[in-house]
Design an enzyme around this catalytic site. Structure first.
Site, PDB file in Angstrom:
ATOM      1  N   GLU A   1      22.760 -34.972 -58.808  1.00 19.77           N
ATOM      2  CA  GLU A   1      24.002 -35.723 -58.940  1.00 19.77           C
ATOM      3  C   GLU A   1      23.799 -37.166 -58.492  1.00 19.77           C
ATOM      4  O   GLU A   1      23.047 -37.451 -57.559  1.00 19.77           O
ATOM      5  CB  GLU A   1      25.094 -35.060 -58.106  1.00 19.77           C
ATOM      6  CG  GLU A   1      25.461 -33.707 -58.676  1.00 19.77           C
ATOM      7  CD  GLU A   1      26.617 -33.050 -57.975  1.00 19.77           C
ATOM      8  OE1 GLU A   1      26.863 -33.354 -56.793  1.00 19.77           O
ATOM      9  OE2 GLU A   1      27.279 -32.224 -58.617  1.00 19.77           O
TER      10      GLU A   1
ATOM     11  N   CYS B   1      25.011 -44.231 -55.470  1.00 20.18           N
ATOM     12  CA  CYS B   1      24.401 -43.304 -54.507  1.00 20.18           C
ATOM     13  C   CYS B   1      23.444 -42.410 -55.277  1.00 20.18           C
ATOM     14  O   CYS B   1      23.878 -41.654 -56.158  1.00 20.18           O
ATOM     15  CB  CYS B   1      25.525 -42.507 -53.836  1.00 20.18           C
ATOM     16  SG  CYS B   1      24.920 -41.263 -52.710  1.00 20.18           S
TER      17      CYS B   1
ATOM     18  N   CYS C   1      17.261 -30.032 -50.668  1.00 18.88           N
ATOM     19  CA  CYS C   1      16.748 -30.659 -49.446  1.00 18.88           C
ATOM     20  C   CYS C   1      16.151 -29.578 -48.545  1.00 18.88           C
ATOM     21  O   CYS C   1      16.647 -28.460 -48.497  1.00 18.88           O
ATOM     22  CB  CYS C   1      17.875 -31.389 -48.721  1.00 18.88           C
ATOM     23  SG  CYS C   1      17.282 -32.361 -47.317  1.00 18.88           S
TER      24      CYS C   1
ATOM     25  N   CYS D   1      20.469 -29.244 -42.620  1.00 21.14           N
ATOM     26  CA  CYS D   1      21.536 -29.662 -41.697  1.00 21.14           C
ATOM     27  C   CYS D   1      22.695 -28.669 -41.854  1.00 21.14           C
ATOM     28  O   CYS D   1      23.050 -28.281 -42.972  1.00 21.14           O
ATOM     29  CB  CYS D   1      21.992 -31.081 -42.008  1.00 21.14           C
ATOM     30  SG  CYS D   1      20.658 -32.287 -41.780  1.00 21.14           S
TER      31      CYS D   1
ATOM     32  N   CYS E   1      25.910 -29.307 -44.291  1.00 20.04           N
ATOM     33  CA  CYS E   1      25.675 -30.029 -45.550  1.00 20.04           C
ATOM     34  C   CYS E   1      25.683 -29.109 -46.766  1.00 20.04           C
ATOM     35  O   CYS E   1      25.043 -28.049 -46.766  1.00 20.04           O
ATOM     36  CB  CYS E   1      24.327 -30.755 -45.450  1.00 20.04           C
ATOM     37  SG  CYS E   1      23.790 -31.467 -46.999  1.00 20.04           S
TER      38      CYS E   1
ATOM     39  N   GLY F   1      18.851 -34.802 -50.913  1.00 18.37           N
ATOM     40  CA  GLY F   1      17.475 -34.939 -50.443  1.00 18.37           C
ATOM     41  C   GLY F   1      17.282 -35.918 -49.300  1.00 18.37           C
ATOM     42  O   GLY F   1      18.160 -36.702 -48.973  1.00 18.37           O
TER      43      GLY F   1
ATOM     44  N   SER G   1      21.253 -40.721 -40.162  1.00 11.84           N
ATOM     45  CA  SER G   1      22.298 -39.700 -40.011  1.00 11.84           C
ATOM     46  C   SER G   1      22.176 -39.122 -38.610  1.00 11.84           C
ATOM     47  O   SER G   1      21.330 -38.265 -38.362  1.00 11.84           O
ATOM     48  CB  SER G   1      22.097 -38.589 -41.040  1.00 11.84           C
ATOM     49  OG  SER G   1      22.127 -39.126 -42.329  1.00 11.84           O
TER      50      SER G   1
ATOM     51  N   HIS H   1      25.018 -38.046 -36.154  1.00 10.98           N
ATOM     52  CA  HIS H   1      25.969 -36.927 -36.097  1.00 10.98           C
ATOM     53  C   HIS H   1      26.176 -36.282 -34.730  1.00 10.98           C
ATOM     54  O   HIS H   1      27.015 -35.379 -34.595  1.00 10.98           O
ATOM     55  CB  HIS H   1      25.622 -35.813 -37.104  1.00 10.98           C
ATOM     56  CG  HIS H   1      25.435 -36.304 -38.499  1.00 10.98           C
ATOM     57  ND1 HIS H   1      26.343 -37.119 -39.142  1.00 10.98           N
ATOM     58  CD2 HIS H   1      24.417 -36.126 -39.396  1.00 10.98           C
ATOM     59  CE1 HIS H   1      25.902 -37.397 -40.359  1.00 10.98           C
ATOM     60  NE2 HIS H   1      24.739 -36.826 -40.531  1.00 10.98           N
TER      61      HIS H   1
ATOM     62  N   ASN I   1      34.015 -33.730 -45.153  1.00 12.88           N
ATOM     63  CA  ASN I   1      34.594 -33.093 -46.336  1.00 12.88           C
ATOM     64  C   ASN I   1      34.233 -31.618 -46.285  1.00 12.88           C
ATOM     65  O   ASN I   1      33.057 -31.280 -46.403  1.00 12.88           O
ATOM     66  CB  ASN I   1      33.980 -33.684 -47.603  1.00 12.88           C
ATOM     67  CG  ASN I   1      34.257 -35.151 -47.709  1.00 12.88           C
ATOM     68  OD1 ASN I   1      35.406 -35.569 -47.796  1.00 12.88           O
ATOM     69  ND2 ASN I   1      33.197 -35.951 -47.651  1.00 12.88           N
TER      70      ASN I   1
ATOM     71  N   CYS J   1      30.899 -37.780 -49.506  1.00 13.31           N
ATOM     72  CA  CYS J   1      29.662 -37.594 -48.757  1.00 13.31           C
ATOM     73  C   CYS J   1      29.456 -36.135 -48.324  1.00 13.31           C
ATOM     74  O   CYS J   1      30.372 -35.488 -47.860  1.00 13.31           O
ATOM     75  CB  CYS J   1      29.708 -38.491 -47.531  1.00 13.31           C
ATOM     76  SG  CYS J   1      28.150 -38.534 -46.721  1.00 13.31           S
TER      77      CYS J   1
HETATM   78  S1  SF4 Z   1      22.528 -33.967 -44.606  1.00 10.65           S
HETATM   79 FE1  SF4 Z   1      20.937 -35.030 -45.801  1.00 10.65          FE
HETATM   80  S2  SF4 Z   1      19.015 -34.521 -44.698  1.00 10.65           S
HETATM   81 FE2  SF4 Z   1      20.550 -33.045 -43.981  1.00 10.65          FE
HETATM   82  S3  SF4 Z   1      20.273 -31.270 -45.334  1.00 10.65           S
HETATM   83 FE3  SF4 Z   1      21.883 -32.571 -46.255  1.00 10.65          FE
HETATM   84  S4  SF4 Z   1      20.777 -33.858 -47.730  1.00 10.65           S
HETATM   85 FE4  SF4 Z   1      19.249 -32.997 -46.316  1.00 10.65          FE
END
Ligand code: SF4
Length: 364
Positions: free
Chosen positions: A96, A109, A116, A120, A123, A169, A223, A225, A300, A343
């Site tokens: 995407e 983006c 990936c 995380c 995600c 990714g 990132s 967090h 989200n 996001c």
């Molecule tokens: S937040 Fe980014 S680095 Fe973490 S799993 Fe998702 S795509 Fe991968």
């Protein structure tokens, strides 16, 4: 490369790469400048239309090379103008790409991998597992396609002014292809973006942050967090390999020597997990010695994951606490709701090859 594609894809090559190919074909290397302009500045995929190249060269290119772009299988637009494309890749996976228009800029983006590896915990992309790295041509193919499909902007010369590697990714785990693609994004004869308008967003692959600084120092986003290792180990498992102190040292090195540069720290607010004012204070303390700005991202929700969006009052309190400690902080407006283009919601279609892993990939 797909097993069925045997010809070199011209979108895989930057200017020196095209010059090398043309030399092999017995041409003068400066023809690469013309070819690069046709391919990227003009978005041309028809060799016959490249009229400042000789007929013989055009025929040879058509016989021996390809201009292979991902196939658009869905094109959605949200009420706020955000647009999302689903792009099918050879082999059946899909990625995407999202365009986010704002008053003063238009941001694309892009994805750098199919899925990936980093897992995380909050995600959407991580839920899909990992299939493979994108080639340079597949990364640039997203820019190429979006540039062709977007209508001319009423004010700006080009609709896309910024590119962020924040799609599917971890870009620094596909370093060579990502950097080759960035070189074309920056090339004046291709897209002509400046270094500060291209952002690589990483979960914190420390050695590759140093390599990026040496080889292609574009804008860096991290990132983060979480304000401490215990929580970050849980949310971003890569932290077990490269803990916060090492990561912040790499960030300091990245911007050292230029007072104007800052690292952007992305912080997704998860209700009751990382959004307490005490955590805001800890975050501010942590970032006090890094030239930083903080991007707070309301979460989200993703179906099947246990996290919830922080209430707006909690987001405002968190931001105010960070600001009170002298950091620059903004709350990112959620864009593209309704088309899952916000996001952490990029999913694509990842054909199974390597399932989610609890191991953190080791990178040297
Ligand atoms: S937040 Fe980014 S680095 Fe973490 S799993 Fe998702 S795509 Fe991968």
């Amino acid at each position: 490369m797909d097993a069925t594609c045997t010809k070199p894809n011209l979108l895989d090559l930057d200017r020196p790469g095209l010059a090398g190919l043309l030399t092999q074909l017995g041409e003068k290397p400066f023809r690469a400048d013309q070819l690069l302009q046709w391919l990227h500045a003009r978005g041309c995929d028809d060799f016959a239309a490249m009229t400042n190249l000789s007929k013989a060269l055009r025929e040879r290119l058509a016989q021996e090379t390809e201009i292979r772009v991902p196939e658009v299988t869905a094109d959605q637009q949200a009420a706020d103008g955000t647009r999302k494309w689903l792009l099918r890749l050879p082999g059946g996976s899909a990625i995407e790409t999202v365009y986010i228009p704002e008053t003063r800029r238009g941001t694309l983006c892009v994805s750098s991998q199919v899925g990936c590896q980093l897992n995380c915990s909050f995600c959407q992309t991580a839920q899909q597992g990992f299939n493979r790295n994108l080639s340079t041509g597949e990364i640039l193919g997203q820019m190429w396609t979006a540039s062709r499909l977007l209508p001319p902007h009423p004010v700006r010369e080009k609709p896309i002014t910024n590119v962020v590697f924040m799609g599917m990714g971890e870009p620094l785990l596909n370093f060579d292809n990502v950097v080759a693609a960035i070189r074309v994004l920056l090339d004046d004869l291709a897209y002509g973006l400046s270094k500060r308008r291209v952002t690589v967003s990483t979960a914190g692959v420390v050695p590759m942050i140093d390599r990026l600084r040496e080889e292609c120092p574009v804008a860096l986003a991290v990132s983060l967090h979480a304000p401490d290792d215990a929580l970050r180990d849980e949310l971003v498992p890569l932290n077990r390999r490269y803990p916060i102190a090492e990561l912040l040292d790499a960030c300091r090195r990245y911007v050292a020597g230029d007072d104007r540069r800052r690292v952007t720290f992305e912080y997704t607010l998860l209700a009751g997990v990382n959004d307490h004012p005490a955590q805001a204070k800890a975050l501010a303390k942590l970032l006090a010695r890094v030239p930083a700005k903080v991007n707070l991202i309301p979460y989200n929700p993703v179906a099947g994951l246990p996290y919830e969006t922080s209430p707006p009052e909690a987001v405002a309190k968190f931001r105010d606490e960070v600001l009170r400690h002298g950091l620059v902080a903004t709350v990112r407006k959620t864009r593209g709701d309704g088309i899952d283009g916000a996001c952490g919601q990029l999913a694509g279609k990842v054909l199974p090859r390597q399932r989610r892993s609890t191991h953190v990939p080791v990178v040297v």
